[in-house]
Design an enzyme around this catalytic site. Sequence first.
Site, PDB file in Angstrom:
ATOM      1  N   PRO A   1      22.666 -72.254  38.251  1.00  0.00           N
ATOM      2  CA  PRO A   1      22.558 -72.238  39.609  1.00  0.00           C
ATOM      3  C   PRO A   1      23.439 -73.610  40.349  1.00  0.00           C
ATOM      4  CG  PRO A   1      20.434 -72.225  39.224  1.00  0.00           C
ATOM      5  CD  PRO A   1      21.112 -72.056  38.062  1.00  0.00           C
ATOM      6  N   ASN A   2      24.351 -73.275  41.059  1.00  0.00           N
ATOM      7  CA  ASN A   2      24.746 -74.682  41.989  1.00  0.00           C
ATOM      8  C   ASN A   2      26.011 -75.300  41.274  1.00  0.00           C
ATOM      9  OD1 ASN A   2      23.378 -73.996  44.260  1.00  0.00           O
ATOM     10  ND2 ASN A   2      21.518 -74.755  43.267  1.00  0.00           N
TER      11      ASN A   2
ATOM     12  N   ALA B   1      18.240 -75.769  38.200  1.00  0.00           N
ATOM     13  CA  ALA B   1      16.846 -75.767  38.564  1.00  0.00           C
ATOM     14  C   ALA B   1      15.975 -74.543  37.861  1.00  0.00           C
ATOM     15  CB  ALA B   1      16.592 -75.465  40.071  1.00  0.00           C
TER      16      ALA B   1
ATOM     17  N   GLU C   1      19.933 -77.612  25.375  1.00  0.00           N
ATOM     18  CA  GLU C   1      19.680 -77.773  26.704  1.00  0.00           C
ATOM     19  C   GLU C   1      20.337 -79.012  27.332  1.00  0.00           C
ATOM     20  OE1 GLU C   1      15.978 -78.839  29.792  1.00  0.00           O
ATOM     21  OE2 GLU C   1      15.488 -77.890  27.932  1.00  0.00           O
TER      22      GLU C   1
END
Length: 141
Positions: free
Chosen positions: A9-10, A75, A96
């Site tokens: 997201p974003n 997030a 990650e």
Amino acid sequence: MKIAIINGPNLNLLGTRERDIYGEQRFEDYLVALRQRYEGAAELHYFQSNVEGFIIDELHRVGFDCDGIVLNAGAYTHTSLAIADAIRSITAPVVEVHISNVHKREQVRHHSMISAACAGVIAGFGLDSYRLAVEAILGMK
């Protein structure tokens, strides 16, 4: 080699969103240079979604056929057991990635729900975190 880059997201707003934290470059522009850098060594597939379930679907889709996955879950890193379970369910190693040093930010960002399921974590090197993750995956083979 086939390496998937999955952004959460974003991250579609890189270059315009919180430039003091994430920089001014759009990810799509960075991806062009990254693909050129690894041309002949790795095929880089890219996916971005703001929807948790779509990220899980993409992990399932590519996670048995590619050599590694670079994942910036945004997030969702701090909240998603479902993404952690998806990582554990696939065979491709997952690195990650975070653009910012999450440990220099708000306390809630200091804990990752997905780290324990990943092969490694890279954070705080700006967009270069993605290159470092690709290098890590190339080094695994």
